[in-house]
Scaffold this active site. Structure first.
Site, PDB file in Angstrom:
ATOM      1  N   HIS A 136      -8.916 -16.175   1.872  1.00  0.00           N
ATOM      2  CA  HIS A 136      -8.583 -17.578   2.120  1.00  0.00           C
ATOM      3  C   HIS A 136      -7.844 -18.224   0.941  1.00  0.00           C
ATOM      4  O   HIS A 136      -8.119 -17.947  -0.224  1.00  0.00           O
ATOM      5  CB  HIS A 136      -9.850 -18.384   2.420  1.00  0.00           C
ATOM      6  CG  HIS A 136     -10.759 -18.491   1.243  1.00  0.00           C
ATOM      7  ND1 HIS A 136     -10.652 -19.488   0.314  1.00  0.00           N
ATOM      8  CD2 HIS A 136     -11.770 -17.696   0.826  1.00  0.00           C
ATOM      9  CE1 HIS A 136     -11.562 -19.323  -0.611  1.00  0.00           C
ATOM     10  NE2 HIS A 136     -12.257 -18.228  -0.337  1.00  0.00           N
ATOM     11  N   HIS A 145       5.224  -7.490  -2.558  1.00  0.00           N
ATOM     12  CA  HIS A 145       4.694  -6.398  -1.718  1.00  0.00           C
ATOM     13  C   HIS A 145       3.215  -6.203  -2.033  1.00  0.00           C
ATOM     14  O   HIS A 145       2.853  -5.876  -3.162  1.00  0.00           O
ATOM     15  CB  HIS A 145       5.487  -5.120  -2.009  1.00  0.00           C
ATOM     16  CG  HIS A 145       5.057  -3.940  -1.200  1.00  0.00           C
ATOM     17  ND1 HIS A 145       5.731  -2.740  -1.230  1.00  0.00           N
ATOM     18  CD2 HIS A 145       4.037  -3.753  -0.322  1.00  0.00           C
ATOM     19  CE1 HIS A 145       5.139  -1.880  -0.419  1.00  0.00           C
ATOM     20  NE2 HIS A 145       4.099  -2.465   0.138  1.00  0.00           N
TER      21      HIS A 145
HETATM   22  C1  LIG Z   1       1.460   2.013 -12.454  1.00  0.00           C
HETATM   23  C2  LIG Z   1       2.634   2.857 -11.988  1.00  0.00           C
HETATM   24  C3  LIG Z   1       3.735   1.910 -11.454  1.00  0.00           C
HETATM   25  C4  LIG Z   1       3.147   3.615 -13.200  1.00  0.00           C
HETATM   26  O1  LIG Z   1       4.157   4.466 -12.824  1.00  0.00           O
HETATM   27  P1  LIG Z   1       4.973   5.295 -13.941  1.00  0.00           P
HETATM   28  O2  LIG Z   1       5.621   4.332 -14.878  1.00  0.00           O
HETATM   29  O3  LIG Z   1       5.846   6.266 -13.224  1.00  0.00           O
HETATM   30  O4  LIG Z   1       3.827   5.982 -14.783  1.00  0.00           O
HETATM   31  P2  LIG Z   1       3.494   7.542 -14.962  1.00  0.00           P
HETATM   32  O5  LIG Z   1       3.152   8.177 -13.643  1.00  0.00           O
HETATM   33  O6  LIG Z   1       4.592   8.142 -15.784  1.00  0.00           O
HETATM   34  O7  LIG Z   1       2.153   7.482 -15.820  1.00  0.00           O
HETATM   35  C5  LIG Z   1       2.127   7.018 -17.172  1.00  0.00           C
HETATM   36  C6  LIG Z   1       0.692   7.051 -17.628  1.00  0.00           C
HETATM   37  O8  LIG Z   1      -0.053   6.040 -16.953  1.00  0.00           O
HETATM   38  C7  LIG Z   1      -1.124   6.635 -16.197  1.00  0.00           C
HETATM   39  N1  LIG Z   1      -1.179   5.914 -14.915  1.00  0.00           N
HETATM   40  C8  LIG Z   1      -0.198   5.817 -14.006  1.00  0.00           C
HETATM   41  N2  LIG Z   1      -0.582   5.048 -12.980  1.00  0.00           N
HETATM   42  C9  LIG Z   1      -1.841   4.659 -13.232  1.00  0.00           C
HETATM   43  C10 LIG Z   1      -2.783   3.886 -12.523  1.00  0.00           C
HETATM   44  N3  LIG Z   1      -2.459   3.320 -11.352  1.00  0.00           N
HETATM   45  N4  LIG Z   1      -3.985   3.678 -13.075  1.00  0.00           N
HETATM   46  C11 LIG Z   1      -4.316   4.253 -14.274  1.00  0.00           C
HETATM   47  N5  LIG Z   1      -3.458   5.015 -15.003  1.00  0.00           N
HETATM   48  C12 LIG Z   1      -2.237   5.214 -14.475  1.00  0.00           C
HETATM   49  C13 LIG Z   1      -0.741   8.093 -16.040  1.00  0.00           C
HETATM   50  O9  LIG Z   1      -1.887   8.908 -15.855  1.00  0.00           O
HETATM   51  C14 LIG Z   1      -0.020   8.373 -17.330  1.00  0.00           C
HETATM   52  O10 LIG Z   1      -0.994   8.536 -18.334  1.00  0.00           O
HETATM   53  P3  LIG Z   1      -0.754   9.598 -19.551  1.00  0.00           P
HETATM   54  O11 LIG Z   1       0.455   9.081 -20.274  1.00  0.00           O
HETATM   55  O12 LIG Z   1      -2.018   9.500 -20.334  1.00  0.00           O
HETATM   56  O13 LIG Z   1      -0.511  10.913 -18.897  1.00  0.00           O
HETATM   57  C15 LIG Z   1       2.252   3.839 -10.838  1.00  0.00           C
HETATM   58  O14 LIG Z   1       1.498   4.938 -11.295  1.00  0.00           O
HETATM   59  C16 LIG Z   1       1.479   3.164  -9.727  1.00  0.00           C
HETATM   60  O15 LIG Z   1       0.257   3.005  -9.785  1.00  0.00           O
HETATM   61  N6  LIG Z   1       2.254   2.777  -8.681  1.00  0.00           N
HETATM   62  C17 LIG Z   1       1.729   2.178  -7.478  1.00  0.00           C
HETATM   63  C18 LIG Z   1       2.096   3.074  -6.305  1.00  0.00           C
HETATM   64  C19 LIG Z   1       1.787   2.447  -4.980  1.00  0.00           C
HETATM   65  O16 LIG Z   1       1.061   1.496  -4.881  1.00  0.00           O
HETATM   66  N7  LIG Z   1       2.372   2.988  -3.945  1.00  0.00           N
HETATM   67  C20 LIG Z   1       2.194   2.445  -2.613  1.00  0.00           C
HETATM   68  C21 LIG Z   1       3.517   2.241  -1.953  1.00  0.00           C
HETATM   69  S1  LIG Z   1       3.324   1.592  -0.338  1.00  0.00           S
END
Ligand SMILES: CC(C)(COP(=O)(O)OP(=O)(O)OC[C@H]1O[C@@H](n2cnc3c(N)ncnc32)[C@H](O)[C@@H]1OP(=O)(O)O)[C@@H](O)C(=O)NCCC(=O)NCCS
Length: 206
Positions: A136, A145
Site C-alpha cells: 500500500h 523495473h
Molecule cells: C548486483 C548485480 C547487478 C551485479 O552485477 P555485476 O556488476 O555483473 O557483478 P558480478 O556478477 O561481476 O559480481 C561482482 C561481485 O558481487 C557479488 N554479487 C553479485 N551480485 C550479488 C548479489 N545480488 N548479492 C550479493 N553479492 C553479489 C559477486 O559474487 C561478486 O563477488 P566477488 O567479487 O567476491 O566474486 C547483479 O549480480 C544482480 O544481482 N542483478 C540482478 C539480476 C536480476 O534481478 N535479474 C532479473 C531480471 S528480470
C-alpha cells in the site's frame, strides 16, 4: 477490437505478448524489432517492422507497448510513440491483482501473480514483473523495473529508471533514488541515494 504493437521482440517482449494475449483485449498482436526483416516471426506473433517503422503502421495498429529492458530507452520510445498518437495501454495479467485504488501510468505492464495494493502509484513505462508485491501507498517513478518476486513493504518510494533485482525486499517507508540498482536477493532497510548499486543483507552500496 484493436490491434497491439510490441516494440522489442526479446524474452521480455514475449512475456508482454503472452500477457497481452491473456487479456483478450486485442484481435492481433505483432512485434516491432530492429532485427526485422531477418526476424519475421517469434512464437506465433509476426514481426512487422523496425522500431522506427511504427508511424507507417498506425492505420492498422492503434496501441503500442514498449518491451525494451533498458529503463531509459524504454521510456524514450514510449514518449516518442505517445507523441505520434498511439494508445499506450497499461497491461495487467488477468491473474495479477491491482487495487482499484492504485494508479498505473501509460505503458506499465504487470505480470502474472503480481500484486499492487491500495494507494500505490506507478509511473510511465514501469515493469511489475512476475510475482512482485507492491504494498500500500508505494510510489514508483517512471521507467523503473520491479523484478520477479520483489517485495516492497508499505510506503516505499522509488525514483526514476531504477532496477530492483529479483527477490529483493524493501522495508516499509524506505526511499530509493533514481537510477539505482538493487542486487538480486538484497534486503533494503535504509534509504539509497541516486545512482548507487546496492547488494546484500542488509543492502549496502558497492
Ligand atoms: C548486483 C548485480 C547487478 C551485479 O552485477 P555485476 O556488476 O555483473 O557483478 P558480478 O556478477 O561481476 O559480481 C561482482 C561481485 O558481487 C557479488 N554479487 C553479485 N551480485 C550479488 C548479489 N545480488 N548479492 C550479493 N553479492 C553479489 C559477486 O559474487 C561478486 O563477488 P566477488 O567479487 O567476491 O566474486 C547483479 O549480480 C544482480 O544481482 N542483478 C540482478 C539480476 C536480476 O534481478 N535479474 C532479473 C531480471 S528480470
Amino acid at each position: 477490437m484493436s490491434r497491439l504493437l510490441i516494440a522489442g521482440a526479446g524474452g521480455h517482449g514475449c512475456v508482454v505478448a503472452d500477457t497481452s494475449e491473456m487479456t483478450a483485449r486485442w484481435e492481433r498482436i505483432a512485434f516491432l524489432d530492429d532485427r526485422f526483416s531477418e526476424l519475421s516471426e517469434l512464437a506465433h506473433w509476426p514481426v512487422v517492422g523496425r522500431l522506427s517503422d511504427a508511424n507507417g503502421l498506425q492505420g492498422e495498429y492503434k496501441d503500442i507497448v514498449v518491451a525494451i529492458g533498458d529503463c531509459g530507452v524504454r521510456v524514450k520510445w514510449l514518449e516518442r510513440y505517445g507523441k505520434a498518437g498511439f494508445g499506450r495501454p497499461v497491461i495487467v495479467h488477468p491473474r495479477a491483482y491491482v487495487s482499484s485504488h492504485a494508479a498505473l501510468s501509460a505503458g506499465t505492464v504487470v505480470f502474472a501473480q503480481a500484486a499492487v495494493n491500495f494507494g500505490a502509484r506507478i509511473g510511465l513505462g514501469c515493469i511489475v514483473n512476475t510475482g512482485a508485491v507492491i504494498e500500500h501507498d508505494c510510489s514508483i517513478g517512471e521507467g523503473t523495473h520491479i523484478c520477479p518476486g520483489v517485495r516492497l513493504a508499505g510506503e516505499v518510494s522509488i525514483g526514476l529508471y531504477s532496477w530492483i533485482g529479483i527477490g529483493a525486499v524493501v522495508r516499509e517507508g524506505v526511499t530509493i533514488g533514481n537510477n539505482v540498482v538493487v542486487g538480486a536477493g538484497a534486503v533494503v532497510v535504509k534509504d539509497l541515494p541516486d545512482g548507487v548499486r546496492a547488494i546484500g543483507v542488509p543492502a549496502r552500496p558497492v
